[in-house]
Structures are given as C-alpha cells and as structure tokens.
Design an enzyme around this catalytic site. Structure first.
Site, PDB file in Angstrom:
ATOM      1  N   ARG A 230       0.857  -1.202   0.000  1.00 40.32           N
ATOM      2  CA  ARG A 230       0.000   0.000   0.000  1.00 40.32           C
ATOM      3  C   ARG A 230       0.882   1.236   0.000  1.00 40.32           C
ATOM      4  O   ARG A 230       0.615   2.205  -0.699  1.00 40.32           O
ATOM      5  CB  ARG A 230      -0.953   0.023   1.206  1.00 40.32           C
ATOM      6  CG  ARG A 230      -1.685   1.352   1.296  1.00 40.32           C
ATOM      7  CD  ARG A 230      -2.840   1.474   2.308  1.00 40.32           C
ATOM      8  NE  ARG A 230      -2.840   0.549   3.392  1.00 40.32           N
ATOM      9  CZ  ARG A 230      -2.061   0.633   4.487  1.00 40.32           C
ATOM     10  NH1 ARG A 230      -1.232   1.641   4.628  1.00 40.32           N
ATOM     11  NH2 ARG A 230      -2.120  -0.274   5.419  1.00 40.32           N
TER      12      ARG A 230
ATOM     13  N   LYS B 138      -8.583   7.926 -18.840  1.00 41.45           N
ATOM     14  CA  LYS B 138      -8.836   8.598 -20.116  1.00 41.45           C
ATOM     15  C   LYS B 138      -7.570   8.590 -20.985  1.00 41.45           C
ATOM     16  O   LYS B 138      -7.129   7.527 -21.368  1.00 41.45           O
ATOM     17  CB  LYS B 138      -9.382  10.003 -19.852  1.00 41.45           C
ATOM     18  CG  LYS B 138     -10.462  10.059 -18.745  1.00 41.45           C
ATOM     19  CD  LYS B 138     -11.752   9.357 -19.100  1.00 41.45           C
ATOM     20  CE  LYS B 138     -12.691   9.155 -17.918  1.00 41.45           C
ATOM     21  NZ  LYS B 138     -13.019  10.320 -17.125  1.00 41.45           N
TER      22      LYS B 138
ATOM     23  N   TYR C  33     -16.787  18.167 -14.358  1.00 43.48           N
ATOM     24  CA  TYR C  33     -17.161  16.767 -14.548  1.00 43.48           C
ATOM     25  C   TYR C  33     -18.225  16.411 -13.492  1.00 43.48           C
ATOM     26  O   TYR C  33     -18.075  16.772 -12.314  1.00 43.48           O
ATOM     27  CB  TYR C  33     -15.908  15.908 -14.374  1.00 43.48           C
ATOM     28  CG  TYR C  33     -16.175  14.433 -14.367  1.00 43.48           C
ATOM     29  CD1 TYR C  33     -16.558  13.775 -15.526  1.00 43.48           C
ATOM     30  CD2 TYR C  33     -16.039  13.696 -13.202  1.00 43.48           C
ATOM     31  CE1 TYR C  33     -16.800  12.416 -15.517  1.00 43.48           C
ATOM     32  CE2 TYR C  33     -16.277  12.333 -13.191  1.00 43.48           C
ATOM     33  CZ  TYR C  33     -16.666  11.708 -14.350  1.00 43.48           C
ATOM     34  OH  TYR C  33     -16.905  10.361 -14.333  1.00 43.48           O
TER      35      TYR C  33
ATOM     36  N   ASP D   3      -7.565  19.921 -13.010  1.00 45.75           N
ATOM     37  CA  ASP D   3      -7.922  18.592 -13.520  1.00 45.75           C
ATOM     38  C   ASP D   3      -7.499  18.595 -14.991  1.00 45.75           C
ATOM     39  O   ASP D   3      -8.131  19.233 -15.828  1.00 45.75           O
ATOM     40  CB  ASP D   3      -9.432  18.372 -13.359  1.00 45.75           C
ATOM     41  CG  ASP D   3      -9.874  16.984 -13.835  1.00 45.75           C
ATOM     42  OD1 ASP D   3      -9.152  16.381 -14.664  1.00 45.75           O
ATOM     43  OD2 ASP D   3     -10.935  16.521 -13.393  1.00 45.75           O
TER      44      ASP D   3
HETATM   45  C1  LIG Z   1     -13.545  10.698 -15.853  1.00 42.56           C
HETATM   46  C2  LIG Z   1     -13.175  11.973 -15.215  1.00 42.56           C
HETATM   47  C3  LIG Z   1     -12.942  12.067 -13.834  1.00 42.56           C
HETATM   48  C4  LIG Z   1     -13.157  10.881 -12.905  1.00 42.56           C
HETATM   49  O1  LIG Z   1     -12.247   9.864 -13.143  1.00 42.56           O
HETATM   50  P1  LIG Z   1     -12.568   8.302 -12.870  1.00 42.56           P
HETATM   51  O2  LIG Z   1     -11.305   7.641 -13.307  1.00 42.56           O
HETATM   52  O3  LIG Z   1     -13.759   7.929 -13.674  1.00 42.56           O
HETATM   53  O4  LIG Z   1     -12.826   8.182 -11.404  1.00 42.56           O
HETATM   54  C5  LIG Z   1     -12.559  13.285 -13.334  1.00 42.56           C
HETATM   55  N1  LIG Z   1     -12.420  14.375 -14.112  1.00 42.56           N
HETATM   56  C6  LIG Z   1     -12.648  14.320 -15.432  1.00 42.56           C
HETATM   57  C7  LIG Z   1     -12.479  15.565 -16.250  1.00 42.56           C
HETATM   58  C8  LIG Z   1     -13.036  13.134 -16.034  1.00 42.56           C
HETATM   59  O5  LIG Z   1     -13.275  13.104 -17.350  1.00 42.56           O
END
Ligand SMILES: *Cc1c(COP(=O)(O)O)cnc(C)c1O
Length: 394
Positions: free
Chosen positions: A58, A208, A110, A183
C-alpha cells in the site's frame, strides 16, 4: 549509482523522448527494460525495520512507483501519486483541506467531481463551494473569501470546452495564498502542463488519455515543486489507501509511452472533424478550442499544443431527434468516458452530466441537443463519413 542505470543526455529532451525514458531505469535485479507487474503485498526485511527500501505494497510498489515517476516527469512535477480512480485521486486532494474549507471551482465540472463535492464532502467535511465561470478572472477573484483554501479548475471544461487562463489562475492562487488544482484529464500533459504555469497540483483520471486504451480505471495526483505538499499527499495516499493496483499501473505506464504520439493524432482528427461539422447544415454550433471560431482560441494557442481530442456539438434537433442520431453511429460507440484510441459519442444530459440537478444543467447551457465526441485515432475520413450518415437521420 546502479551500474545499469540509464545514461542521461545533457540537453533538454522532448516530450516524446521523456514519455518513453523519463525517470525510468531498467529493473535492477534482472535488467528488464520494462518494470514487471510486482504482484506482492509485502517485502522481506533482513532484520526488524531493515528493509530493501520497499516495505508494504500500500505504501509503495515498484510498478506503481515507475508509473508515478513517469507521469510526474511528463507533467514537470516533483512527484506523482497513483490512485484507484480519478475520483479517488480527487478525494485525496480534498483530504488536504481543513474541515469547513471553501473551494472556488469552475462551473461546468465533470459530473462525478460535482457529486463528490456536493453530495459527500459538503456534509462529511462541511465543504463550502462556489462555482464560477472560469473564463472570467474577475468572477473568480470576487468569489474568494477568507475561508477559501482551493481553486479547482478544469480546462478545457466538460462538456462546454471553455478555457481558463492557467497562468492568470496560478498567479491569483499565489496572491491569495490558496492552493491551485487543475484537472488535466481532458487535455493530458501532451497538450498542456499546468504545473509549468505555476499550479500547485494536477489531478488526472488516468482512465482517459493517459491509459488511452479504455482498459483501466485509474487516477493520479502530481505535485509541483513544494516538498511539504508532496509529503502531505504521500501521507494521505498511504493513510487513506486508495492506491492504484500493480496491473493497472503497468498499463498506465505503457499508455504514457505513446501518449504524445496518440494525442497528436487525436488533435489532428478532432480538428478535421470539428471543421467539417462547422459547415454541416444540421449543426447549430461546434465547440472546439482548436477552431478559430472558439471564443478563446487565442488562449488555446497560448497555453495548449493542439486542441485535444474532445469536440462538443449542438445539433439543430429536438431531444428525440438527437437520441436518434446517437443511436445511428457505426464507428463511434455510444458510451461514457473519453480519451481512448476508439471514438466515442456521449449525450451529456443523460450520461456524464446526469448526476447534475436538471436546473443546474439548464443554467449551464447543457441542453438535450448537445452531443460530445471523443475523437479517436482512426482515419479521419471514416469518422467524418460516420458522422455524415448519422446526421442524415435528421
Ligand atoms: C472521468 C473523469 C474524472 C473521474 O475519473 P474516474 O477515473 O472515472 O474516477 C474526473 N475528471 C474528469 C475531467 C473526467 O473526465
């Protein structure tokens, strides 16, 4: 120094080279060029407390560490921390804050981020939130109060692809002594690097563009240069435990190696598709930062290398007709998510932004005729022909 450590060159290396080699060295016991998937929970000690540097998985795992170092290198940060999902990474950032803190955040976040803020931390941590249009710097400064601890930005925003001026926001954070978080999921470090504009933290959904092949769920936090902040995020990662597993870390690292190459194609395809859509009679409006028609195209040219792979489109269509178009694609898959090699199409009203209250969506202009495209790396001509046949249903 390990005798099989990689030699470094003296001149600054480009992004593609750093994506493949940056902060990576062969696995020391075998010389394996790619770090193996270290499927172990613990590491042997020669005497109580005398470790190899690895103790319990961890806290640290070599596969995860290789991925974290590689991502930190690409973002230009001092350290990276990988989490089980983008939202787990976001939750770890919120754990930096005192109970009762105030966050100023972009207005079209998001949906999952909005849900974490408003439906979890608002009551569990007494978090207060103000959402403003981050394309308007005066509105951001006006929202700052003495309790404000964090500025949270998504640029390009989701799904309206509005941009925020990263350098101006970082300066605002410094002026008021507020942490700044970007982000960077939509852009990826191949398009923009917020830490280099002075941001304190970058957060990613690794799911992504970084993973890039729609086969993992993961998240990451990258810290700029602040050693204290780095220690605090490291402590939170270990203390709350929402770590990325070794197999996903391996795939995340594999994804990074082709990130600059993939994103180049994502951007080129998206520009071609967006330009074609702009001239289509069934299209009301195309939002794409790489098009001169984007209201902040100048800013895009200043802080982005390419427009990225996301395109949003308002159709001249009713809700029902829009659904019909969404059901008609042959190459684009109707699915949540983005950033994979394959093209996806989504309906923000009923999919990614379904967790937002309806009146909030209406306020933001997320209407039923809006579709969001994640442009993949297929041949642009085939994507255009698929859009052509789907729009012919109108
Ligand atoms: C998908 C996404 C998230 C969340 O990520 P997960 O891997 O699905 O938990 C946060 N911010 C943006 C801009 C996203 O597209």
């Amino acid at each position: 120094m390990n005798k099989i450590a990689k030699k470094t060159t003296s001149h600054p290396q480009g992004l593609s080279t750093r994506a493949i080699h940056g902060r990576q060295k062969p696995e020391p016991s075998t010389g394996a060029v790619i770090p193996p998937i270290f499927a172990t929970s613990t590491f042997v000690q020669s005497s109580p407390g005398v470790t190899t540097g690895w103790e319990y998985a961890r806290s640290q795992n070599p596969t995860r560490a290789a991925f974290e170092a590689s991502l930190a290198e690409l973002e230009g940060g001092s350290a990276g921390f990988a989490f089980a999902s983008g939202l787990a990474a976001e939750a770890a950032i919120l754990d930096l804050l005192e109970h009762g803190s105030h966050i100023v955040a972009s207005d079209d976040l998001y949906g999952g981020t909005w849900r974490l803020f408003h439906r979890i931390r608002a009551h569990s941590a007494n978090l207060a939130l103000t959402h403003v249009d981050f394309s308007d710097p005066d509105a951001i400064e006006a929202a700052i109060t003495p309790r404000t601890a964090l500025l949270w930005v998504e640029t390009p925003s989701n799904p309206l692809l509005k941009l925020a001026d990263l350098s101006a926001l970082a300066a605002l954070g410094r002026k008021h002594g507020i942490l700044t978080v970007a982000d960077n999921t939509f852009a990826s470090p191949a398009v923009q690097r917020p830490l280099q504009h002075g941001f304190d933290l970058v957060v990613h959904s690794v799911t992504k563009y970084i993973g890039g092949h729609s086969d993992i769920i993961g998240g990451a936090v990258v810290v700029g240069g602040d050693a204290d902040l780095q220690n605090r995020v490291s402590f939170i990662q270990n203390a709350t435990g929402g770590i990325l597993d070794p197999f996903s870390s391996f795939l995340g690292l594999r994804g990074i190696k082709t990130l600059p190459l993939r994103v180049e194609r994502h951007s080129a395809n998206a520009l071609a598709v967006a330009g074609w859509l702009e001239n289509h009679p069934a299209v009301e409006r195309v939002l794409y930062p790489g098009l001169p028609s984007h209201p902040q195209h100048e800013l895009a040219l200043r802080q982005m290398q390419g427009g990225g792979g996301m395109v949003s489109v308002f159709l001249k269509a009713t809700a029902k007709q829009t659904v019909k178009v969404l059901e008609s694609f042959k190459i684009f898959a109707l699915a949540e998510s983005l950033g994979g090699v394959e093209s996806l199409v989504g309906h923000p009203v009923s999919m990614s932004h379904g967790s937002l209250p309806a009146e909030r969506r209406a306020e933001l202009g997320i209407t039923p005729n809006l579709i969001r495209l994640s442009i993949g790396i297929e041949d642009a001509a085939d994507l255009i022909s698929d859009l052509d046949q789907a729009l012919a249903r109108l």
